[in-house]
Design an enzyme around this catalytic site. Structure first.
Site, PDB file in Angstrom:
ATOM      1  N   GLU A  43       0.999  -1.266   0.168  1.00 55.67           N
ATOM      2  CA  GLU A  43       0.163  -0.059   0.028  1.00 55.67           C
ATOM      3  C   GLU A  43       0.812   1.257   0.123  1.00 55.67           C
ATOM      4  OE1 GLU A  43      -2.522   0.364   3.742  1.00 55.67           O
ATOM      5  OE2 GLU A  43      -2.178   2.364   3.464  1.00 55.67           O
ATOM      6  N   ARG A  47       0.294  10.086   1.339  1.00 61.67           N
ATOM      7  CA  ARG A  47       0.962  11.153   2.331  1.00 61.67           C
ATOM      8  C   ARG A  47       1.891  11.836   1.810  1.00 61.67           C
ATOM      9  NH1 ARG A  47       0.981   6.949   7.403  1.00 61.67           N
ATOM     10  NH2 ARG A  47      -0.850   5.787   6.720  1.00 61.67           N
ATOM     11  N   THR A  71      -4.154   5.892   2.394  1.00 60.99           N
ATOM     12  CA  THR A  71      -4.451   7.173   2.751  1.00 60.99           C
ATOM     13  C   THR A  71      -5.011   8.170   1.601  1.00 60.99           C
ATOM     14  OG1 THR A  71      -2.297   7.278   4.010  1.00 60.99           O
ATOM     15  CG2 THR A  71      -3.446   9.150   4.369  1.00 60.99           C
ATOM     16  N   LYS A 131     -10.624  -1.627   6.612  1.00 55.49           N
ATOM     17  CA  LYS A 131      -9.437  -1.469   7.316  1.00 55.49           C
ATOM     18  C   LYS A 131      -9.749  -1.250   8.698  1.00 55.49           C
ATOM     19  CE  LYS A 131      -5.295   1.325   6.984  1.00 55.49           C
ATOM     20  NZ  LYS A 131      -4.119   1.679   5.909  1.00 55.49           N
TER      21      LYS A 131
END
Ligand code: 3PG
Length: 204
Positions: A43, A47, A71, A131
């Site tokens: 993943e 960010r 994110t 998640k």
């Protein structure tokens, strides 16, 4: 029979490296190290400004990788991630606007949840894989077991992240409702550290 659901695809790897990368060069190196040491999955978090370009470059260079974006906080980033070649995306929280956009585009997307209300709202929109974030701080394995119990009959699956380590990954992954577990410790792990994670994943 192979399981082609989102949860089923991540369950093939079980341990998912969560990567925070600053540039294409270090991104490609990390992906190469993961592929060479038996964990061709990641993943890549949005960010950093480089996330989109790393996904684009790594998807071309390592087509065998199951590469996703993390994110994802808005629909623009969701589209940027999939346009760049991401095969899945996740977020720390549950944002109905992003879930609806992902559903409309048939993107594999897992929102972050840590309350029953979030599970129910995301489930209603069609999510079957979540998640669980922040996994350890929210109460760990005990919390996920408790939160998932009323929904067992729905067959939903979770990916805990946030405080997951090589040491506690096995405990998480023995839960029936956990398809995979993710962590940033693999952002820095060396070849041996990655191999250890890949070996552990094979035993679970
Ligand atoms: C995530 O985005 O999933 C978390 O930041 C991962 O948490 P960790 O740094 O504790 O692995």
């Amino acid at each position: 029979m192979s399981d082609c659901t989102f949860a089923g695809q991540l369950a093939k790897y079980k341990i998912i490296p969560v990567l925070v990368l600053n540039d294409i060069e270090s991104g490609l190196k990390r992906c190469e190290l993961l592929c060479k040491n038996g964990l061709p999955v990641a993943e890549i978090t949005f960010r950093t400004a480089a996330a989109e370009e790393i996904i684009r470059a790594a998807s071309k260079e390592f087509p065998e990788m199951f590469l996703g974006a993390g994110t994802i906080l808005n629909t623009a980033d969701l589209h940027r991630a999939f346009d760049a070649g991401a095969k899945f995306a996740v977020a720390p929280g549950f944002n109905p606007t992003i879930v609806k956009e992902a559903m409309a585009n048939r993107f594999l997307f897992a929102p972050g949840i840590c309350t029953p209300s979030e599970i129910e709202q995301a489930y209603e929109l069609g999510c079957r894989f979540f998640k669980f974030f922040p996994a350890e701080a929210a109460g760990g394995v005990k919390m996920l077991k408790a939160i998932a119990a009323p929904y067992k009959h729905l067959g939903i699956q979770f990916m805990p992240t946030g405080g997951v380590t090589l040491e506690n990954a096995a405990e998480w992954l023995t839960l029936e409702e956990v398809a995979a577990a993710g962590g940033t410790w693999l952002n820095k792990a060396d070849a041996e550290g990655i191999r250890k994670a890949a070996e552990l994943a094979k035993t679970l």
